[in-house]
Write a protein that holds these residues in place. Structure first.
Motif, PDB file in Angstrom:
ATOM      1  N   VAL A  76       1.093   7.124 -14.019  1.00  0.00           N
ATOM      2  CA  VAL A  76       1.002   8.416 -13.571  1.00  0.00           C
ATOM      3  C   VAL A  76      -0.379   9.066 -13.691  1.00  0.00           C
ATOM      4  CG1 VAL A  76       1.636  11.008 -13.630  1.00  0.00           C
ATOM      5  CG2 VAL A  76       3.565   9.066 -13.852  1.00  0.00           C
ATOM      6  N   LYS A  77      -0.852   8.660 -15.063  1.00  0.00           N
ATOM      7  CA  LYS A  77      -1.928   9.073 -15.284  1.00  0.00           C
ATOM      8  C   LYS A  77      -3.393   8.336 -14.737  1.00  0.00           C
ATOM      9  CE  LYS A  77      -5.071  11.209 -18.183  1.00  0.00           C
ATOM     10  NZ  LYS A  77      -4.734  12.175 -19.268  1.00  0.00           N
ATOM     11  N   ARG A  78      -3.007   7.141 -14.180  1.00  0.00           N
ATOM     12  CA  ARG A  78      -4.020   6.409 -13.717  1.00  0.00           C
ATOM     13  C   ARG A  78      -4.007   6.643 -12.041  1.00  0.00           C
ATOM     14  NH1 ARG A  78      -1.394   1.473 -15.153  1.00  0.00           N
ATOM     15  NH2 ARG A  78      -0.372   1.633 -13.343  1.00  0.00           N
ATOM     16  N   ASP A  79      -2.834   7.142 -11.566  1.00  0.00           N
ATOM     17  CA  ASP A  79      -2.791   7.719 -10.144  1.00  0.00           C
ATOM     18  C   ASP A  79      -3.426   9.098 -10.136  1.00  0.00           C
ATOM     19  OD1 ASP A  79      -1.491   5.201  -9.281  1.00  0.00           O
ATOM     20  OD2 ASP A  79       0.582   6.146  -9.391  1.00  0.00           O
ATOM     21  N   TRP A  80      -3.242   9.978 -11.039  1.00  0.00           N
ATOM     22  CA  TRP A  80      -3.843  11.252 -11.197  1.00  0.00           C
ATOM     23  C   TRP A  80      -5.486  11.159 -11.102  1.00  0.00           C
ATOM     24  CZ3 TRP A  80      -2.261  16.018 -10.157  1.00  0.00           C
ATOM     25  CH2 TRP A  80      -3.262  17.102 -10.807  1.00  0.00           C
ATOM     26  N   GLU A  81      -5.713  10.157 -12.007  1.00  0.00           N
ATOM     27  CA  GLU A  81      -7.358  10.013 -12.024  1.00  0.00           C
ATOM     28  C   GLU A  81      -7.964   9.153 -10.793  1.00  0.00           C
ATOM     29  OE1 GLU A  81      -7.642   8.831 -15.971  1.00  0.00           O
ATOM     30  OE2 GLU A  81      -7.492  10.720 -16.768  1.00  0.00           O
ATOM     31  N   LYS A  82      -7.502   8.415 -10.231  1.00  0.00           N
ATOM     32  CA  LYS A  82      -7.659   7.526  -9.363  1.00  0.00           C
ATOM     33  C   LYS A  82      -8.111   8.122  -8.136  1.00  0.00           C
ATOM     34  CE  LYS A  82      -4.824   4.925  -7.619  1.00  0.00           C
ATOM     35  NZ  LYS A  82      -3.814   3.758  -7.294  1.00  0.00           N
ATOM     36  N   PRO A  83      -9.387   7.905  -7.322  1.00  0.00           N
ATOM     37  CA  PRO A  83      -9.828   8.651  -6.265  1.00  0.00           C
ATOM     38  C   PRO A  83      -8.887   8.176  -5.041  1.00  0.00           C
ATOM     39  CG  PRO A  83     -11.457   7.053  -6.600  1.00  0.00           C
ATOM     40  CD  PRO A  83     -10.430   7.160  -7.734  1.00  0.00           C
ATOM     41  N   ILE A  84      -8.392   8.965  -4.145  1.00  0.00           N
ATOM     42  CA  ILE A  84      -7.714   8.669  -2.927  1.00  0.00           C
ATOM     43  C   ILE A  84      -8.481   8.082  -1.665  1.00  0.00           C
ATOM     44  CG2 ILE A  84      -5.941   9.724  -1.179  1.00  0.00           C
ATOM     45  CD1 ILE A  84      -5.357  11.824  -3.295  1.00  0.00           C
ATOM     46  N   ARG A  85      -8.388   6.871  -1.473  1.00  0.00           N
ATOM     47  CA  ARG A  85      -9.298   6.274  -0.360  1.00  0.00           C
ATOM     48  C   ARG A  85      -8.366   6.467   0.830  1.00  0.00           C
ATOM     49  NH1 ARG A  85      -9.184   0.547  -2.265  1.00  0.00           N
ATOM     50  NH2 ARG A  85      -7.293   1.092  -3.643  1.00  0.00           N
ATOM     51  N   GLY A  86      -9.191   6.335   1.859  1.00  0.00           N
ATOM     52  CA  GLY A  86      -8.738   6.370   3.420  1.00  0.00           C
ATOM     53  C   GLY A  86      -8.968   7.902   3.845  1.00  0.00           C
ATOM     54  N   ARG A  87      -8.654   8.100   5.033  1.00  0.00           N
ATOM     55  CA  ARG A  87      -8.974   9.303   5.913  1.00  0.00           C
ATOM     56  C   ARG A  87      -7.560  10.099   6.049  1.00  0.00           C
ATOM     57  NH1 ARG A  87     -11.663   8.799  11.375  1.00  0.00           N
ATOM     58  NH2 ARG A  87     -11.568  10.798  11.075  1.00  0.00           N
ATOM     59  N   ARG A  88      -7.437  11.360   5.981  1.00  0.00           N
ATOM     60  CA  ARG A  88      -6.300  12.191   6.180  1.00  0.00           C
ATOM     61  C   ARG A  88      -6.371  12.658   7.542  1.00  0.00           C
ATOM     62  NH1 ARG A  88      -6.158  16.516   1.446  1.00  0.00           N
ATOM     63  NH2 ARG A  88      -3.914  16.551   1.962  1.00  0.00           N
ATOM     64  N   PRO A  89      -5.258  12.649   8.323  1.00  0.00           N
ATOM     65  CA  PRO A  89      -5.263  13.195   9.799  1.00  0.00           C
ATOM     66  C   PRO A  89      -5.935  14.401   9.958  1.00  0.00           C
ATOM     67  CG  PRO A  89      -3.273  13.404   8.683  1.00  0.00           C
ATOM     68  CD  PRO A  89      -3.979  12.688   7.664  1.00  0.00           C
ATOM     69  N   ARG A  90      -6.241  14.832  11.251  1.00  0.00           N
ATOM     70  CA  ARG A  90      -7.019  16.039  11.573  1.00  0.00           C
ATOM     71  C   ARG A  90      -6.155  16.866  11.434  1.00  0.00           C
ATOM     72  NH1 ARG A  90      -9.248  14.780  17.477  1.00  0.00           N
ATOM     73  NH2 ARG A  90      -8.435  16.860  17.496  1.00  0.00           N
ATOM     74  N   GLY A  91      -6.480  18.342  11.477  1.00  0.00           N
ATOM     75  CA  GLY A  91      -5.757  19.522  11.412  1.00  0.00           C
ATOM     76  C   GLY A  91      -5.650  19.901   9.925  1.00  0.00           C
ATOM     77  N   ARG A  92      -4.714  20.739   9.762  1.00  0.00           N
ATOM     78  CA  ARG A  92      -4.559  21.480   8.472  1.00  0.00           C
ATOM     79  C   ARG A  92      -3.768  20.154   7.619  1.00  0.00           C
ATOM     80  NH1 ARG A  92      -3.674  26.324   5.615  1.00  0.00           N
ATOM     81  NH2 ARG A  92      -2.608  25.924   3.843  1.00  0.00           N
TER      82      ARG A  92
END
Length: 131
Positions: A76-92
């Motif tokens: 959980v700690k690793r996942d919290w601190e790990k940057p999120i890769r990839g693109r999020r979809p358009r819009g909100r």
């Protein structure tokens, strides 16, 4: 409310919980809609705290007590601190759990360093007092 500390509720879902809570409280207390009592008054009479506040409380408590104090090797700690890769979809963008925790902390005026100072963390009243 089981597992509420890990929920990233959308506004729509939060409103459904509030409506359900109020429907149950009115039924338990025998209050009809025709009586036109406000929700805040019913909650106060029942001696409860709003469900949305309790969810925020449990999310902050779990984050402060468990996530921040975990060993750096834990998942959980690793996942919290790990940057999120990839693109999020358009819009909100959909709110992630991380976003909700940061929003809750801003609402309370907390920063991550406050968690290690327990008196400061408690002073900011993570727990919601019952009326």
């Amino acid at each position: 409310m089981y597992g509420a500390e890990t929920w990233a509720l959308r506004r729509e879902e939060e409103l459904k919980l509030v409506r359900t809570e109020m429907r149950i409280l009115r039924w338990i207390m025998g209050i009809l809609l025709l009586e036109r009592l406000e929700n805040d008054e019913i909650i106060r009479k029942a001696g409860f705290v709003k469900i949305a506040k309790k969810i925020r409380e449990s999310r902050l408590r779990w984050y402060g007590h468990h996530v921040l104090r975990m060993d750096d090797e834990e998942g959980v700690k690793r996942d919290w601190e790990k940057p999120i890769r990839g693109r999020r979809p358009r819009g909100r963008q959909r709110k992630r759990w991380r976003d909700k925790v940061k929003e809750d902390m801003e609402r309370r005026g907390l920063v991550e360093d406050d968690d290690f100072d327990r008196t400061q963390w408690r002073r900011r009243r993570i727990r919601q007092p019952t009326p």
